[in-house]
Design a protein around this motif. Sequence first.
Motif, PDB file in Angstrom:
ATOM      1  N   ASP A   1       0.796  -1.228   0.000  1.00 20.47           N
ATOM      2  CA  ASP A   1       0.000   0.000   0.000  1.00 20.47           C
ATOM      3  C   ASP A   1       0.829   1.278   0.000  1.00 20.47           C
ATOM      4  OD1 ASP A   1       0.969  -0.191   2.574  1.00 20.47           O
ATOM      5  OD2 ASP A   1      -0.964   0.255   3.535  1.00 20.47           O
ATOM      6  N   ARG A   2       2.126   1.142  -0.146  1.00 18.73           N
ATOM      7  CA  ARG A   2       3.018   2.293  -0.314  1.00 18.73           C
ATOM      8  C   ARG A   2       4.370   1.801  -0.798  1.00 18.73           C
ATOM      9  NH1 ARG A   2       4.376   3.314   5.994  1.00 18.73           N
ATOM     10  NH2 ARG A   2       3.170   1.562   6.794  1.00 18.73           N
ATOM     11  N   ILE A   3       5.161   2.716  -1.259  1.00 20.58           N
ATOM     12  CA  ILE A   3       6.453   2.352  -1.828  1.00 20.58           C
ATOM     13  C   ILE A   3       7.313   1.627  -0.798  1.00 20.58           C
ATOM     14  CG2 ILE A   3       8.617   3.308  -2.725  1.00 20.58           C
ATOM     15  CD1 ILE A   3       6.860   5.539  -4.041  1.00 20.58           C
ATOM     16  N   GLY A   4       7.276   2.086   0.448  1.00 23.53           N
ATOM     17  CA  GLY A   4       8.099   1.480   1.483  1.00 23.53           C
ATOM     18  C   GLY A   4       7.762   0.028   1.758  1.00 23.53           C
ATOM     19  N   ALA A   5       6.530  -0.383   1.461  1.00 18.73           N
ATOM     20  CA  ALA A   5       6.137  -1.773   1.716  1.00 18.73           C
ATOM     21  C   ALA A   5       6.891  -2.743   0.823  1.00 18.73           C
ATOM     22  CB  ALA A   5       4.634  -1.936   1.501  1.00 18.73           C
ATOM     23  N   ILE A   6       7.414  -2.272  -0.302  1.00 25.12           N
ATOM     24  CA  ILE A   6       8.140  -3.165  -1.210  1.00 25.12           C
ATOM     25  C   ILE A   6       9.405  -3.682  -0.546  1.00 25.12           C
ATOM     26  CG2 ILE A   6       9.252  -3.363  -3.466  1.00 25.12           C
ATOM     27  CD1 ILE A   6       7.454  -1.043  -4.406  1.00 25.12           C
TER      28      ILE A   6
ATOM     29  N   GLN B   1      -0.736 -14.146  -3.318  1.00 21.90           N
ATOM     30  CA  GLN B   1      -1.638 -13.079  -3.732  1.00 21.90           C
ATOM     31  C   GLN B   1      -1.084 -11.737  -3.264  1.00 21.90           C
ATOM     32  OE1 GLN B   1      -5.970 -14.847  -3.162  1.00 21.90           O
ATOM     33  NE2 GLN B   1      -4.644 -15.422  -1.445  1.00 21.90           N
ATOM     34  N   VAL B   2      -0.958 -10.794  -4.177  1.00 21.84           N
ATOM     35  CA  VAL B   2      -0.357  -9.502  -3.883  1.00 21.84           C
ATOM     36  C   VAL B   2      -1.305  -8.398  -4.343  1.00 21.84           C
ATOM     37  CG1 VAL B   2       1.608  -7.971  -4.264  1.00 21.84           C
ATOM     38  CG2 VAL B   2       1.967 -10.458  -4.163  1.00 21.84           C
ATOM     39  N   VAL B   3      -1.684  -7.517  -3.421  1.00 24.89           N
ATOM     40  CA  VAL B   3      -2.543  -6.387  -3.748  1.00 24.89           C
ATOM     41  C   VAL B   3      -1.671  -5.196  -4.114  1.00 24.89           C
ATOM     42  CG1 VAL B   3      -4.343  -4.830  -2.928  1.00 24.89           C
ATOM     43  CG2 VAL B   3      -4.343  -7.229  -2.205  1.00 24.89           C
ATOM     44  N   VAL B   4      -1.840  -4.700  -5.337  1.00 25.05           N
ATOM     45  CA  VAL B   4      -1.126  -3.528  -5.845  1.00 25.05           C
ATOM     46  C   VAL B   4      -2.030  -2.326  -5.591  1.00 25.05           C
ATOM     47  CG1 VAL B   4      -0.166  -2.453  -7.914  1.00 25.05           C
ATOM     48  CG2 VAL B   4       0.075  -4.922  -7.560  1.00 25.05           C
ATOM     49  N   TYR B   5      -1.604  -1.423  -4.685  1.00 25.63           N
ATOM     50  CA  TYR B   5      -2.546  -0.436  -4.145  1.00 25.63           C
ATOM     51  C   TYR B   5      -1.812   0.848  -3.767  1.00 25.63           C
ATOM     52  CZ  TYR B   5      -6.438   1.187  -1.092  1.00 25.63           C
ATOM     53  OH  TYR B   5      -7.458   1.890  -0.504  1.00 25.63           O
TER      54      TYR B   5
ATOM     55  N   THR C   1      -2.086 -10.981  -8.768  1.00 22.10           N
ATOM     56  CA  THR C   1      -2.086  -9.585  -8.362  1.00 22.10           C
ATOM     57  C   THR C   1      -3.501  -9.030  -8.432  1.00 22.10           C
ATOM     58  OG1 THR C   1      -1.550  -8.905 -10.626  1.00 22.10           O
ATOM     59  CG2 THR C   1       0.288  -9.182  -9.104  1.00 22.10           C
ATOM     60  N   ILE C   2      -3.920  -8.352  -7.393  1.00 18.94           N
ATOM     61  CA  ILE C   2      -5.211  -7.667  -7.363  1.00 18.94           C
ATOM     62  C   ILE C   2      -4.905  -6.192  -7.567  1.00 18.94           C
ATOM     63  CG2 ILE C   2      -7.223  -7.071  -5.970  1.00 18.94           C
ATOM     64  CD1 ILE C   2      -5.288 -10.282  -5.320  1.00 18.94           C
ATOM     65  N   ILE C   3      -5.352  -5.652  -8.692  1.00 20.28           N
ATOM     66  CA  ILE C   3      -4.895  -4.343  -9.151  1.00 20.28           C
ATOM     67  C   ILE C   3      -5.809  -3.228  -8.676  1.00 20.28           C
ATOM     68  CG2 ILE C   3      -4.279  -2.953 -11.165  1.00 20.28           C
ATOM     69  CD1 ILE C   3      -2.439  -5.344 -10.745  1.00 20.28           C
ATOM     70  N   GLU C   4      -5.297  -2.400  -7.799  1.00 20.67           N
ATOM     71  CA  GLU C   4      -5.843  -1.118  -7.374  1.00 20.67           C
ATOM     72  C   GLU C   4      -7.317  -1.156  -6.953  1.00 20.67           C
ATOM     73  OE1 GLU C   4      -4.092   1.281  -6.553  1.00 20.67           O
ATOM     74  OE2 GLU C   4      -2.185   0.927  -7.568  1.00 20.67           O
ATOM     75  N   PRO C   5      -7.581  -1.715  -5.766  1.00 24.10           N
ATOM     76  CA  PRO C   5      -8.953  -1.705  -5.248  1.00 24.10           C
ATOM     77  C   PRO C   5      -9.545  -0.296  -5.179  1.00 24.10           C
ATOM     78  CG  PRO C   5      -7.570  -3.173  -3.951  1.00 24.10           C
ATOM     79  CD  PRO C   5      -6.651  -2.453  -4.887  1.00 24.10           C
ATOM     80  N   ASP C   6     -10.851  -0.226  -5.418  1.00 24.16           N
ATOM     81  CA  ASP C   6     -11.625   1.014  -5.267  1.00 24.16           C
ATOM     82  C   ASP C   6     -11.062   2.182  -6.075  1.00 24.16           C
ATOM     83  OD1 ASP C   6     -13.279  -0.348  -3.571  1.00 24.16           O
ATOM     84  OD2 ASP C   6     -12.492   0.543  -1.735  1.00 24.16           O
ATOM     85  N   SER C   7     -10.677   1.905  -7.311  1.00 22.74           N
ATOM     86  CA  SER C   7     -10.125   2.999  -8.115  1.00 22.74           C
ATOM     87  C   SER C   7     -10.991   3.298  -9.335  1.00 22.74           C
ATOM     88  CB  SER C   7      -8.688   2.680  -8.542  1.00 22.74           C
ATOM     89  OG  SER C   7      -8.630   1.473  -9.292  1.00 22.74           O
ATOM     90  N   LEU C   8     -10.948   2.446 -10.343  1.00 24.66           N
ATOM     91  CA  LEU C   8     -11.582   2.754 -11.621  1.00 24.66           C
ATOM     92  C   LEU C   8     -13.090   3.012 -11.514  1.00 24.66           C
ATOM     93  CD1 LEU C   8      -9.684   0.311 -14.013  1.00 24.66           C
ATOM     94  CD2 LEU C   8      -9.240   2.744 -13.594  1.00 24.66           C
ATOM     95  N   PRO C   9     -13.868   2.246 -10.708  1.00 21.34           N
ATOM     96  CA  PRO C   9     -15.307   2.552 -10.646  1.00 21.34           C
ATOM     97  C   PRO C   9     -15.608   3.964 -10.146  1.00 21.34           C
ATOM     98  CG  PRO C   9     -14.905   0.338  -9.831  1.00 21.34           C
ATOM     99  CD  PRO C   9     -13.558   0.992  -9.984  1.00 21.34           C
TER     100      PRO C   9
END
Length: 592
Positions: free
Chosen positions: A213-218, A250-254, A302-310
């Motif tokens: 959920d942020r760059i530092g999490a990588i 499973q990795v959430v990209v967020y 990968t689950i790509i960007e929850p709660d974004s495009l809609p």
Amino acid sequence: MRAEPQSGRARWRSGKAVAGMSALALGAAALGVAVPAYAAEGCEVEYTVVNEWNSGFTANVSVTNLGDPVDGWELEWDFPGDQQVTNGWNADLSQSGQHVTASGSGWNGSIGTDGTAEFGFNGSGGGDAPGEFSLNGVTCDGGTGDPDPDPEPTPDPTEDPDPDPDPDPEPGERVDNPYEGADLYVNPVWSEKAADEPGGDAIADEPTALWLDRIGAIEGNDSPTTGDMGLRDHLDEAVAQAGDRPVNIQVVVYNLPGRDCAALASNGELGQEEIGRYKTEYIDVIADIMDDEEYSDLRISTIIEPDSLPNLVTNVGSRDTATENCDTMLENGNYVEGVAYALSELGDIPNVYNYVDAGHHGWIGWDTNLGPSVEVFMEAATTGGATVDDVHGFAVNTANYSALTEPHFDVDDTVNGQQVRQSDWVDWNQYVDEQTFAQALRQEAVSQGFNSDIGMLIDTSRNGWGGPERPTEPSSSNDLNTFIEDSRVDRRFNPGNWCNQAGAGLGERPTVAPASGIDAYSWIKPPGESDGSSELIDNDEGKGFDEMCDPDYEGNVRNGNSPSGALPNAPIAGHWFSAQFQELLANAHPSV
């Protein structure tokens, strides 16, 4: 499927039970091959046990009509033991003793010649298969009525007498469903936190997703569920958990610029215009790590960007739900560009499977939202270097609470002459639960040009709604709103409520291929992670305070001006919330 601890990893059990099988068919079933039931002329049935746990099981049933078209069908069988149907979907199920009747209704009420109807159910007791099925009174034996069938051909002595008709894929080989035939990664950081909670050891070995959920999490930033382990550390651990089956992590990209433009609690670290940082400091780094040869045998979902495009559909322009932040993200195009870049870069990695987040039925379930949302998904999938081949499927209900199935009513039902859709709770939505929504969204996506083999994920980590408040049967009221209020298992004040919901429970355990078009039920949101703080808490993660997380908040237009239903004393989003974990455990359905 229920994850079983074995050598520190979760093993998924998968079994297909088929009625009336010959010895050859039994041998095939032991290899995990789908075998039609040979128990009646004019129809055939495939009965598949996809999940088994200590107190019950999940079964999928597919019935194919080999005779004349039928308008209105009933499939009947007798259980061989004390099994009891507890809830079902895509059919109306009733049981008397051991005898079960499943009736088609609504969209699957008719079956043409060679057509198929599919439904599923959860049951208590063992998962032993019924011995015989009948469709509208005709025993199903898979026959066609041919009076002089061709004899079996003489076997070729030079051929393998028992070839494997569906050999297991080689490690790293691309597969249709990355959850099938795989163990799911158990995050040791989350597992330890869960086990430290009273009663938490019962689910501590369940697989959950890793959130970046942020760059530092990588690199690892001591967050509650990743600890000081970075992405590479978790991938190394996934490799270590592998045994005789591949491991799916499973990795959430967020971390989109201007993330979550309609909710302050999960705002992110990147400003609305920082698309360059998103690409170079976030996606590129993730892709470089995932593309390392030492991880090539893993399956990475990968689950790509929850709660974004809609948000670009529902919370912009002249809609009364519009926000200035979402209008900005629509105008600058950085949501679409960011998702497209993630799809393109991660989609180039052979063992990565991208699932684009697609909201939930209580958000996107109206026709005015669903079709336009898929149009935005298509735009992102065809922007820059992205193509539809970079999209393996979609994820719904991520970090949300919408019920998987509403067992006591369907959207097409009527009460005293009024449609369920007219009720205050459903509010003219086309769907009342996540499974029917997920299947419909998949069909809409395919109709708009996505590949026909895409699959769906449904987050079931917090949508069980068990406990003493769960209705056990439909209401007897003739008043529509009273009937819905007394019958629905989703106990929120409004389907738009999303923050730390009081009364929620753990949902279905992670399960592979539980229903048509569904790749898996998955615990994408790790149970015990807060959705947002109950009051303003200063933090260095860019996360704000959203009134929807305040238990005293009386709502806004996006939740029908209803009480928030949020638990008190919650920490900021993503941090461990012990009281919530305990409530989820107590209200689990199926129970723990």
